[in-house]
Design a protein around this motif. Structure first.
Motif, PDB file in Angstrom:
ATOM      1  N   GLY A 369     -86.400 -20.916  44.457  1.00  0.00           N
ATOM      2  CA  GLY A 369     -85.922 -21.716  45.419  1.00  0.00           C
ATOM      3  C   GLY A 369     -85.903 -21.291  47.001  1.00  0.00           C
ATOM      4  N   CYS A 370     -85.551 -19.951  47.312  1.00  0.00           N
ATOM      5  CA  CYS A 370     -85.704 -19.393  48.552  1.00  0.00           C
ATOM      6  C   CYS A 370     -87.343 -19.258  49.099  1.00  0.00           C
ATOM      7  CB  CYS A 370     -85.117 -17.806  48.616  1.00  0.00           C
ATOM      8  SG  CYS A 370     -85.622 -16.799  47.291  1.00  0.00           S
ATOM      9  N   LEU A 371     -88.157 -19.325  48.031  1.00  0.00           N
ATOM     10  CA  LEU A 371     -89.510 -19.152  48.488  1.00  0.00           C
ATOM     11  C   LEU A 371     -90.001 -20.671  48.815  1.00  0.00           C
ATOM     12  CD1 LEU A 371     -91.533 -17.079  45.920  1.00  0.00           C
ATOM     13  CD2 LEU A 371     -90.935 -16.423  48.388  1.00  0.00           C
ATOM     14  N   LEU A 372     -89.351 -21.651  48.132  1.00  0.00           N
ATOM     15  CA  LEU A 372     -89.693 -23.116  48.720  1.00  0.00           C
ATOM     16  C   LEU A 372     -89.315 -23.159  50.046  1.00  0.00           C
ATOM     17  CD1 LEU A 372     -88.716 -24.912  45.165  1.00  0.00           C
ATOM     18  CD2 LEU A 372     -91.079 -24.620  46.334  1.00  0.00           C
ATOM     19  N   LYS A 373     -87.923 -22.685  50.181  1.00  0.00           N
ATOM     20  CA  LYS A 373     -87.329 -23.026  51.711  1.00  0.00           C
ATOM     21  C   LYS A 373     -88.030 -22.193  52.644  1.00  0.00           C
ATOM     22  CE  LYS A 373     -82.704 -23.242  49.934  1.00  0.00           C
ATOM     23  NZ  LYS A 373     -81.468 -22.559  50.042  1.00  0.00           N
ATOM     24  N   GLU A 374     -88.522 -20.998  52.610  1.00  0.00           N
ATOM     25  CA  GLU A 374     -89.470 -20.336  53.517  1.00  0.00           C
ATOM     26  C   GLU A 374     -90.800 -20.879  53.773  1.00  0.00           C
ATOM     27  OE1 GLU A 374     -89.588 -16.174  52.386  1.00  0.00           O
ATOM     28  OE2 GLU A 374     -87.255 -16.171  51.924  1.00  0.00           O
ATOM     29  N   ASN A 375     -91.312 -21.631  52.900  1.00  0.00           N
ATOM     30  CA  ASN A 375     -92.715 -22.464  52.883  1.00  0.00           C
ATOM     31  C   ASN A 375     -92.278 -23.946  53.437  1.00  0.00           C
ATOM     32  OD1 ASN A 375     -95.043 -20.801  51.939  1.00  0.00           O
ATOM     33  ND2 ASN A 375     -93.304 -20.245  50.709  1.00  0.00           N
ATOM     34  N   GLY A 376     -91.029 -24.219  53.657  1.00  0.00           N
ATOM     35  CA  GLY A 376     -90.701 -25.632  54.342  1.00  0.00           C
ATOM     36  C   GLY A 376     -90.837 -26.648  53.125  1.00  0.00           C
ATOM     37  N   ILE A 377     -90.354 -26.326  51.924  1.00  0.00           N
ATOM     38  CA  ILE A 377     -90.523 -27.195  50.968  1.00  0.00           C
ATOM     39  C   ILE A 377     -89.177 -27.618  50.411  1.00  0.00           C
ATOM     40  CG2 ILE A 377     -91.324 -27.685  48.788  1.00  0.00           C
ATOM     41  CD1 ILE A 377     -93.463 -25.746  49.140  1.00  0.00           C
ATOM     42  N   ASP A 378     -88.987 -28.914  50.521  1.00  0.00           N
ATOM     43  CA  ASP A 378     -87.547 -29.280  49.933  1.00  0.00           C
ATOM     44  C   ASP A 378     -87.600 -29.779  48.655  1.00  0.00           C
ATOM     45  OD1 ASP A 378     -85.161 -30.680  49.701  1.00  0.00           O
ATOM     46  OD2 ASP A 378     -85.086 -31.986  51.118  1.00  0.00           O
TER      47      ASP A 378
END
Length: 630
Positions: A369-378
């Protein structure tokens, strides 16, 4: 630890000017309301030569008392009660304060954030030996005896410890041998203030910040000492760092400099910012640490956050971060970021999650989840090929899991030689109908590959009602049964006491359990009878050839061949002429066919019958035999 001194006290006497001492005296006079007639220490009434020794003794007593009862831990730095500064370089748990007479130990756990080679104080544990431990965690979370507690501005008492929380952090007040101790923690900085008598002895980093080897807890895992060395951050400007940290000796902080020496805090600030970028409010963290130390000394630095352009109070994460996360800045918002060591196992391979987990005909994929957020992915915008198949976010670990089976969520099934491959993809929700979008397109394909299942050789006697065999081939686990019935409805099972007469019609059923009918079908390729137990013996009489009934024997009918994981056929019972004893052995050769465009069914249309190119491996057909005895 790299040992550095915050200040050389007795040896610095010659640099203390009369003006400086006079300023210290005036500040003390203002705060302690000394009467002007107390001329004994009035610097304007005695000569400079007479004043210097006396003022020095006064100043040294004031300066040495500044850190006497205060210990600060901020980022990787520990400023002990003597003002010495040292940095923790690993990710272990340390003893900050230990009172052997009461059994109390204050522990601090250090963990990495954006860099693997820089650690930060991450949590505190108040270990009272016989009473419940109290943990002060990230996000102003508090655990007592392993259970979370909800705090407010009012003091709540747990086993004699007063706990309270305000917008700046959590405070724990308690007593050791009649002396008061106050511990403050805001998630980035810990202040330990001890109102203890002269001669009180304790151990730990707060007593001596250079005692890392003896203060590191032996029960901690040795992996916490593993050394990492990340590339230097070329965005860091040393001159800028000096200016950023040096504000602690300028207004408005200078009003507190006579009560709390700024040099250890400036040194701690420089040591960290010269290696770690000034992100996630780190610059303001050191300024806040100094201002809080001043507050402990009853000297408030007014409106420092405005002058320093810092948030007050600092924003905290709304959701509780998991163990592999920390609260930081993500694209201008405060949210849970991935810790560097945890994230490296994925980022070094340019992945957003773990490998595909395959089991039988199902697969799952977990994204971080945190990697998704850091890559701007909801994650709310992600789904599989079938847009109704979305991921499930674990509220504790913040891991997003997608799962599918071979016949769901738009899964594509294909073959490659002897492999069956299930393929799906995580994609971004179609936003073509939206006026605008802020989501990057995502396409993450994942698949599972299994060996094609093989039927095993099985032989049994019709004298048994039925035989069930558990088979295993690669990743496939299934059962195979073969039964004989005397009726078309397949309700009258032939058994040891059943009479089978010549020209009586019987039905043979071949059935598997555990194979996915969407993926494979069972094809009865050929069946024949012999008078001996060997399939290659003679004479031989064919009932089914190339998946189709023997056209010369009008009694043979084949049902459901290649249409699923079971099929059946029927024929009228016979015996071989002139053979004694008149035993009949029935042999069937079967194949497993991988479904693709419904081509598993043999073409059996009268005289024009021709064999289709079925999609199965010809190398190892399964042989099933039955025998009838008179």
């Amino acid at each position: 630890m790299s040992i550095k001194r915050g200040r050389q006290r007795a040896r610095d006497t010659t640099v203390i000017s009369t003006n400086t001492l006079s300023r210290i005296f005036r500040e003390k006079e203002k705060h302690h309301h000394l009467h002007s007639s107390s001329c004994l220490l009035r610097p304007d009434l005695i000569s400079s030569n007479m004043l210097r020794p006396l003022l020095f003794l006064f100043a040294v007593s004031e300066l040495t008392g500044v850190h006497g009862n205060l210990c600060t831990v901020t980022g990787p730095s520990v400023i002990d009660i003597s003002g010495n500064v040292n940095s923790v370089s690993d990710r272990c748990e340390y003893t900050l304060l230990q009172d052997q007479s009461t059994g109390f130990t204050l522990k601090a756990n250090f963990l990495e954030r954006r860099r693997r080679d820089v650690s930060f104080v991450d949590s505190l544990t108040l270990d009272f030996s016989e009473d419940d431990d109290i943990q002060l965690l990230q996000g102003q979370m508090v655990m007592v005896g392993g259970s979370p507690v909800t705090l407010s501005g009012l003091v709540q008492t747990f086993n004699g410890v007063g706990l309270s929380k305000d917008q700046t952090g959590v405070t724990a007040d308690f007593s050791l041998n009649g002396s008061s101790v106050s511990v403050f923690f805001d998630g980035t900085t810990a202040h330990i203030y001890m109102d203890v008598p002269v001669g009180y002895t304790f151990t730990g980093l707060c007593a001596d910040s250079s005692s890392s080897s003896s203060s590191r807890l032996s029960s901690d895992s040795s992996s916490c000492q593993e050394v990492y060395e990340d590339p230097a951050d070329d965005t860091i400007d040393p001159d800028s760092v000096i200016a950023q940290c040096g504000v602690l000796s300028a207004a408005p902080f200078s009003s507190c400099n006579i009560y709390v020496d700024p040099e250890p805090y400036i040194l701690a600030c420089r040591n960290t910012l010269n290696k770690y970028p000034a992100v996630d409010g780190l610059r303001c963290q050191f300024l806040k640490a100094y201002a809080k130390a001043c507050q402990k000394r009853q000297s408030t630095v007014q409106n420092w956050w405005t002058a320093a352009k810092c948030h007050h109070p600092e924003p905290i994460c709304q959701d509780k971060c998991s163990d592999h996360e920390f609260c930081g800045d993500i694209h201008g918002n405060t949210d849970c970021r991935c810790r560097a060591i945890y994230a490296s196992q994925y980022t070094e391979q340019n992945r957003l999650g773990g490998p595909t987990v395959c089991k039988d005909n199902t697969a799952s994929l977990t994204l971080v989840g945190c990697l998704l957020k850091e890559n701007g992915i909801d994650y709310n915008h992600l789904h599989l090929n079938d847009k109704t198949c979305t991921g499930v976010m674990d509220p504790e670990s913040h891991m997003l899991e997608f799962s599918f089976s071979s016949d769901s969520c738009g899964t594509e099934v294909m073959t490659n030689n002897s492999q069956v491959i299930f393929t799906n993809a995580v994609v971004t929700r179609d936003s073509s109908s939206d006026l605008i979008t802020r989501q990057d397109k995502v396409y993450i394909e994942f698949s599972c590959s299994h060996p094609a299942p093989e039927l095993q050789n099985v032989a049994f006697n019709i004298l048994d009602n039925s035989v069930e065999v558990v088979l295993e081939s690669g990743e496939w686990h299934y059962n195979l049964t073969m039964k004989a019935y005397s009726d078309a409805a397949q309700t009258q099972l032939l058994g040891p006491k059943s009479d089978v007469r010549l020209n009586q019609k019987i039905w043979i059923v071949l059935e598997t359990n555990g194979l996915d009918a969407e993926v494979v079908s069972v094809v009865t390729d050929s069946c024949w009878a012999t008078s001996g137990n060997s399939p290659s013996s003679s004479p031989r009489y064919d009932l089914i050839t190339d998946g189709c009934a023997n056209a010369e024997d009008g009694t043979v009918q084949v049902m459901g061949n290649g249409e699923g994981t079971s099929n059946s056929f029927s024929f009228n019972m016979f015996e071989f002429s002139g053979k004694e004893p008149s035993e009949v052995y029935l042999h069937c050769q079967l194949q497993l066919c991988l479904n693709k465009n419904n081509i598993c069914e043999p073409g059996c249309s009268g005289s024009a019958r021709r064999r289709r190119s079925l999609r199965y491996r010809r190398g190892a057909p399964a042989l099933i035999s039955m025998v009838w005895t008179p």
